[in-house]
Design a protein around this motif. Structure first.
Motif, mmCIF file in Angstrom:
data_model
loop_
_atom_site.group_PDB
_atom_site.id
_atom_site.type_symbol
_atom_site.label_atom_id
_atom_site.label_comp_id
_atom_site.label_asym_id
_atom_site.label_seq_id
_atom_site.Cartn_x
_atom_site.Cartn_y
_atom_site.Cartn_z
ATOM 1 N N UNK A 125 2.243 -0.849 5.780
ATOM 2 C CA UNK A 125 3.396 -0.523 4.923
ATOM 3 C C UNK A 125 3.164 -1.068 3.506
ATOM 4 N N UNK A 126 2.618 -2.263 3.451
ATOM 5 C CA UNK A 126 2.375 -2.881 2.136
ATOM 6 C C UNK A 126 1.290 -2.138 1.358
ATOM 7 N N UNK A 127 0.275 -1.659 2.068
ATOM 8 C CA UNK A 127 -0.810 -0.945 1.380
ATOM 9 C C UNK A 127 -0.358 0.444 0.928
ATOM 10 N N UNK A 128 0.422 1.137 1.772
ATOM 11 C CA UNK A 128 0.841 2.505 1.461
ATOM 12 C C UNK A 128 2.096 2.566 0.585
ATOM 13 N N UNK A 129 2.652 1.417 0.251
ATOM 14 C CA UNK A 129 3.831 1.365 -0.604
ATOM 15 C C UNK A 129 3.509 1.971 -1.976
ATOM 16 N N UNK A 130 4.533 2.576 -2.586
ATOM 17 C CA UNK A 130 4.313 3.261 -3.868
ATOM 18 C C UNK A 130 3.776 2.306 -4.948
ATOM 19 N N UNK A 131 4.359 1.135 -5.005
ATOM 20 C CA UNK A 131 3.927 0.165 -6.029
ATOM 21 C C UNK A 131 3.099 -0.962 -5.405
ATOM 22 N N UNK A 132 2.204 -0.587 -4.510
ATOM 23 C CA UNK A 132 1.429 -1.596 -3.795
ATOM 24 C C UNK A 132 0.440 -2.333 -4.704
ATOM 25 N N UNK A 133 0.313 -3.630 -4.419
ATOM 26 C CA UNK A 133 -0.677 -4.405 -5.180
ATOM 27 C C UNK A 133 -1.979 -4.565 -4.389
ATOM 28 N N UNK A 134 -2.003 -3.921 -3.202
ATOM 29 C CA UNK A 134 -3.178 -4.103 -2.341
ATOM 30 C C UNK A 134 -4.117 -2.892 -2.320
ATOM 31 N N UNK A 135 -3.890 -1.931 -3.219
ATOM 32 C CA UNK A 135 -4.774 -0.756 -3.189
ATOM 33 C C UNK A 135 -6.059 -1.032 -3.962
ATOM 34 N N UNK A 136 -7.124 -0.398 -3.525
ATOM 35 C CA UNK A 136 -8.408 -0.543 -4.216
ATOM 36 C C UNK A 136 -9.308 0.666 -3.920
ATOM 37 N N UNK A 137 -10.346 0.787 -4.661
ATOM 38 C CA UNK A 137 -11.370 1.820 -4.423
ATOM 39 C C UNK A 137 -10.840 3.248 -4.448
ATOM 40 N N UNK A 138 -11.369 4.053 -3.485
ATOM 41 C CA UNK A 138 -11.019 5.482 -3.431
ATOM 42 C C UNK A 138 -9.533 5.679 -3.162
ATOM 43 N N UNK A 139 -8.994 4.811 -2.351
ATOM 44 C CA UNK A 139 -7.580 4.946 -1.997
ATOM 45 C C UNK A 139 -6.691 4.760 -3.234
ATOM 46 N N UNK A 140 -7.080 3.826 -4.076
ATOM 47 C CA UNK A 140 -6.336 3.586 -5.316
ATOM 48 C C UNK A 140 -6.407 4.842 -6.209
ATOM 49 N N UNK A 141 -7.592 5.430 -6.254
ATOM 50 C CA UNK A 141 -7.782 6.638 -7.065
ATOM 51 C C UNK A 141 -6.898 7.778 -6.561
ATOM 52 N N UNK A 142 -6.826 7.914 -5.212
ATOM 53 C CA UNK A 142 -5.971 8.974 -4.632
ATOM 54 C C UNK A 142 -4.513 8.739 -5.040
ATOM 55 N N UNK A 143 -4.065 7.500 -4.897
ATOM 56 C CA UNK A 143 -2.674 7.155 -5.233
ATOM 57 C C UNK A 143 -2.365 7.443 -6.697
#
Lengths: 257, 265
Positions: free
Chosen positions: A138-156
């Motif tokens: 939930x924390x990673x997929x949150x709209x304003x997540x601070x835990x995103x990185x790499x390709x996933x961050x780019x997708x977001x």
């Protein structure tokens, strides 16, 4: 006649004798003949039957159901094991015990205890292990997540950018297609991340269940599976033909010598 | 004090003294309730803080890396358009667990070789057939369940006509599609429930948090269907209805094989 205040009060507040109260039949006439079912639709749970639909609406509009459906979305594995607990821990033992056949009563009790134990262990283990993971997802997929990185961050970031364009009405057809595709990819990732822990814990959980079932059956349900005797021991001893050794037969003479 | 009839009425008439419900206290009560709901009690606050830190660490060290894991992103890209992703995930879980039981049966030294093999085949066939049955049942009730979800959404949106409108629209398209199918023309897409919800005026009036919660609730309904169906098949139907006849068939097969062997000998 002079009306005093007491009488006036009676007249105004409590009604006159001329206004008789309605009988039960009059009050409930409409409901008495409309019991909510008809021969046409009786017994179905498709929404056509009024009582079924009312019952369904009662459940769907309840607060707990809303919370439960949200919980199901957030905690896939835990909900699956909760459903398994109801089915294997309550319905299966109830069905097994209600099946005819008196001979294998002990087996039925053991099977029921086994089902209950596996349902309980499955639910406890799954919920305990996967709940922190679900929270982290939930924390990673949150709209304003601070835990995103790499390709996933780019997708977001791409989704956020396209969403702004969509809201502004400046999105092209191709960009709209791309947005849809990216959202679908993120949803698929979400489903995988939520359910892969179940694959990982599936085998250890099954082994733990197998190992814990006998002590749980013994100490919680008071059941102990007796080991079946091997077939050779089960065979009853044949009566020996010892009558030949009796005196009466010893005296008989004859036959081929 | 002597009571005049007028005074008597004023003292005894409950209408003069009854409490009225004007709803003024509701806002305060709601505020208090929401505050108490959001605040953690002093007893559990340190535990919740620790748990929060723990899940932060998992999110940072594991989950955020896992979502970037090559095979996983590749699989998500390949399967993003499938509508049965949760079904596939549940099937993989069932295959792994059943595989373990099959392996244990296969290595069980208390059983003779013939029995072991037959039992493993029995377990494998049961798994395959029950999985097919679970997919079929899930597909069979999908449309009905969608109607139930629309009903649920209607309650969430405070719109009693939402379900009826959705169903009428859907039924009309289904009827039209039947005709189009006979003419071998292109079929019309069925109404998208999620789209209808997000376009609803009540949904638009919600805060972002409440809107997300509403969508999650309706998405959860779809997942619940699959979980109930697969749980029913794997955890109830198979053990209660299928296992016993399958074992009997297995015993009959072994008995027949034994008889054939003794005849040969």
């Amino acid at each position: 006649m002079i009306i005093n205040s007491v009488q006036r009060d009676i007249v105004l507040r409590q009604g006159t004798s001329g206004l008789r109260s309605k009988s039960y039949k009059e009050k409930n006439e409409q409901n008495m003949y409309d019991r909510g079912y008809s021969a046409e639709y009786c017994g179905s749970f498709t929404g056509k039957s009024k009582p079924a639909a009312t019952f369904l609406d009662k459940i769907l509009s309840s607060n707990w159901f809303g919370k439960f459906s949200e919980y199901s979305y957030k905690h896939n594995i835990s909900t699956s094991s909760l459903i398994a607990l109801v089915l294997a821990g309550i319905m299966r033992p109830a069905t097994i015990m209600s099946l005819p056949g008196k001979k294998d009563k002990e087996d039925k009790i053991y099977a029921s205890g086994h089902a209950m134990a596996s349902g309980i262990i499955g639910f406890i283990v799954s919920t305990a292990i996967t709940s922190p993971f679900d929270e982290s997802i939930k924390k990673v997929f949150d709209k304003n997540s601070k835990f995103t990185r790499g390709k996933f961050k780019a997708i977001n970031e791409k989704i956020a950018e396209l969403n702004i364009k969509k809201e502004a009405g400046t999105i092209t057809k191709e960009a709209k297609k791309e947005l849809k595709s990216l959202i679908r990819k993120r949803d698929a990732l979400n489903t995988f991340v939520k359910n892969i822990p179940d694959w990982l814990i599936g085998i250890p959980r099954a082994m733990l269940t197998i190992a814990l079932i006998p002590p749980i059956l013994k100490y919680v349900f008071g059941l102990e599976k007796k080991k079946k005797k091997p077939e050779s021991q089960q065979i009853q001893e044949q009566p020996k033909m010892n009558f030949i050794t009796k005196d009466i037969f010893k005296n008989i003479k004859g036959g081929v010598q | 004090m002597a009571l005049s009839p007028l005074n008597y009425n004023n003292y005894n008439n409950y209408n003069n003294n009854r409490q009225t419900f004007n709803g003024k206290g509701l806002d305060k009560a709601e505020k208090l309730m929401s505050q108490s709901g959001s605040q953690t009690s002093g007893l559990f606050a340190p535990l919740e803080k620790q748990y929060d830190k723990f899940t932060d660490a998992i999110a940072d060290k594991f989950t955020s890396r896992f979502v970037n894991f090559g095979p996983l992103t590749w699989l998500s890209e390949k399967l993003k358009n499938t509508n049965n992703l949760l079904q596939h995930c549940l099937t993989v879980g069932a295959v792994l667990t059943s595989g373990l039981y099959m392996q244990r049966t296969y290595t069980n030294k208390d059983l003779d070789e013939d029995r072991r093999n037959t039992l493993v085949v029995n377990q494998g066939l049961t798994l395959i057939l029950s999985t097919i049955g679970a997919y079929a049942l899930d597909k069979y009730i999908k449309s009905w369940w969608e109607n139930v979800t629309a009903r649920f959404a209607g309650h969430l949106l405070n719109d009693q006509d939402f379900y009826t409108k959705f169903k009428n629209q859907k039924d009309a398209i289904i009827a039209e599609n039947k005709k189009l199918k006979a003419q071998k023309a292109e079929l019309k897409p069925l109404p998208d429930l999620e789209k209808l919800i997000t376009k609803h005026s009540y949904f638009k009036s919600l805060s972002e948090e409440n809107a997300t919660s509403l969508i999650n609730k309706t998405k959860g309904m779809g997942l619940l269907r699959t979980m109930i169906v697969f749980g029913f098949v794997y955890r109830y139907f198979v053990p209660v209805v299928v296992t016993k006849p399958a074992n009997k068939l297995c015993d009959m097969y072994l008995q027949k094989k034994k008889e054939q062997n003794t005849q040969k000998a």
